[in-house]
Design an enzyme around this catalytic site. Sequence first.
Site: not given
Length: 876
Positions: A456, A460, A462, A469, A521, A746, A761
């Site tokens: 993604d 950060r 994550e 995505d 998703w 994002e 993103h």
Amino acid sequence: MIQACDLRCEYLTSPVLGLDVIPRFSWRLKGNGKKQTRYKIIVSDNFDDIERGIGNVWESEKDSSKNLNIEYEGPKLKAYKGYYWRVKLWDEKENGPWSETAYFEMGPLEDWRGKWITMPSPLSFKDPAHRHELFYAMYFRKEFLLNKEVEKARVYVSGLGVYELHLNGKRVGNNVLDPAPTDYNKVALYSTYDVTQYLTTGKNTIGVILGNGRHIRDYGYSKPKLYLQLLVFYKDGSREFICSDETWKVSHGPLKENGIYFGEVYDARDEISGWDSPGFDDRNWSEVEIVEGPSLKAQLIPVIRVCEVIKPKRLWLSSRGTFIVDFGKNISGWVKLRVNNGKRGEKIIIRYAEVLDPSMDRLDTRNLRLARATDEYILKGQGVEIYEPRFTYHGFRYVEVEDYPGTLTSDNIEAMFVHTDVEKVGDFACSSELLNKIHSCVVNSQLANLMGIPTDCPQRDERMGWLGDAQLTVEEAMYNFDMAAFYTKYLMDIKLSQKEDGSISDVAPPYWKRYPSDPAWGTAYATILWYLYFFYEDRRVLEEHYDSLKRYVEFLRKNSPNHLTKLGQHGDWCPPGDKFPKRTPLILTSTWYYYHDTLILSEIAKILGKKEDEHEYRKLAGEIKEAFNRHFLRKVEDHTGRIVCFYRGIKLSPKDRIPTTQTCNVLPLWNKMVPEECREDVFKVLERLIEVDNDTHFDTGIVGTRYILEVLSENGRKDLALKLLLKEDYPSFGYMIKNGATTLWERWEKLEGTGMNSHNHVMLGSVDTWFYKYLSGIKPVAPGWKKIRIEPYFADQIDFVSAKIKTPNGSLEVSWKKQNKEYEIQIIIPVNTVGIFAVPESFKVSAINSKQVSYPSEFELEPGAYNIVLERVREC
């Protein structure tokens, strides 16, 4: 005459080492012929035979135009054995010459002889991004003796989480952050290296540095561990294995703390001279510990490596005495730093960020959340020192360097753009600088988020393989890059995440256990599978994943009472002004994707000849469609008393005269769920929502944005789609560009504080497909690009467009330019491809290749080059 070129084995270019599957052969075509009518593949176990046109292992000659994924059907291939192959083609008139020779080599197959090893009691540290400890880097070594002359040698290695391989004092290969991430409790990927040139008769030494990567306790794994198997072939015909086992030694070294979110600490004072070379005294090193490990699978995707080196765009001294460097674009990777004559023990701190504080005097790291994103280098104090991280990566445009000895100049620092090295196959440009910048932002964002998985974001704490995505950008990615091998691997990750009940996780590999996935998703499973087939004519992936996809659709069925899916937590994620989908109901997007996936499953069943399943799931799709329309389609009177059809959203206030959203109406229009008698009404509501209610702006989250431009274009409003893209005020892509974006945000908003506001993103990057499909007019309409429809959009605001795509058959090019009332179009149709040219409305063909002609509104183009002149016959 035609010839096969750009030979591929399992989508990879020669040499392909370490295969563990039955290979499939593909090629592109070149020459003056129109169509491949026949092929002959030969496979030999020696170079002399293959050069003479003899396939002493396998020969296959068939009347066929197929040039993608032709499976080897000869005798069983042997472990460690190498094979040569080449192809001869026929066109409609004659046979062409042999292709160049390509090479593939099988891996160990079932012959695994090594053991997983680790360090018994490594030093640990706390990474603030995780609840559990991480470990200092581990240095492994093994000295061995070769008494004979070496013919060739291969290393098969997997280091979890990430490793770097050395032999006799030299770094092997240019892979970084290897291997690609997987669920390490189930499978790990191994890489194969040709190390013949590194070995010598006599003493030799293997060295491996091992880091944490994603193999951490927070994700359910133990200490880092290593598996290695070196196979040496001697010229006398014998061979020898050197494998990871109890005889190896391990120690710590100069690389201390390391983690993809943490950064690195490297103490050059602790460098160990000769640790990876023969003769080193390792008596003080520890014995290794034998541990259990996952099964091994060949890493058959392009590797992660440094793909671009970027010099600073600006560099200045802050008020605090630190140096701040702007590299001009947001990337994933790290910096390479050169230090001249620093003092021993001095520490240089390198911090990374996407944005600066408004004062331009410091980095703004608030959106990194718990990611430390800092590298530290402690000098040894010996002349010129060069530092480049190994086991971390950062998302950044800006870097702050603290305590650099002397003056930092642009000659002493450069940024390394690091990502999976996928081949660029698409190129787009036009006369609009804004559209070109949007395209550039999408491409940069896509590359920065290819790290063995489609992530993604790169900055950060994550960096997960979010399915949402991935599914939204799969078509865009395939227009721009060769994604076949990459997505084949990612489908494995999704499949391995599946539970017994058929559910899959929102992220794959499932480092975050987010079960069950939101249907918007989870649709990544069906969507990526379908596009892999459609773009690359890959039937094998359909066969391998059919049962698992069927289990997933059945899971949706069990959780869809009355065919309405109540699963979901994201929906039309990140519309303007919010993270959550405000007025677009979760049940609407979830049910829509349930229908979408069921329809794809029925189509795959048809391709695979599963007639009962095809009928069953087509029937189920019809029932879902009926339920969807019954529940969401509304007919109301407007202020004139006329009945208006629309798909209902969530009413947030009494002022919502018609409670609906752009996304609510875009989705059923896209896949023709709207009853024919309501279609015109629903589309008019969509137009009003865009042009009147939102002043020609997007009011969609990532789901609606994926489909809205295509819906407008397929319903005669390409002009409105382009107006959305050309907007420069909030919310728009132009707004991002005006505010300095070099990658997509994002959020639609310009946010730089804490929270969910990545500046890199790709999930909104789905719009890039519109440039290829509509502005240049390139649409594949048959699997494997065998048939292409070309219907360019001559927008008044655009003077020229150029698009090039290296299709699996060859190079396809479409460009056009405006000349008063005429438009000149240059087209190149590759061999083995049928082109259908659709004359845009309000135009007529006046000449083709300088010949005056009169053509119908749609006609066929054979392979070759064309210059087509169109004349406007009336104003739109």
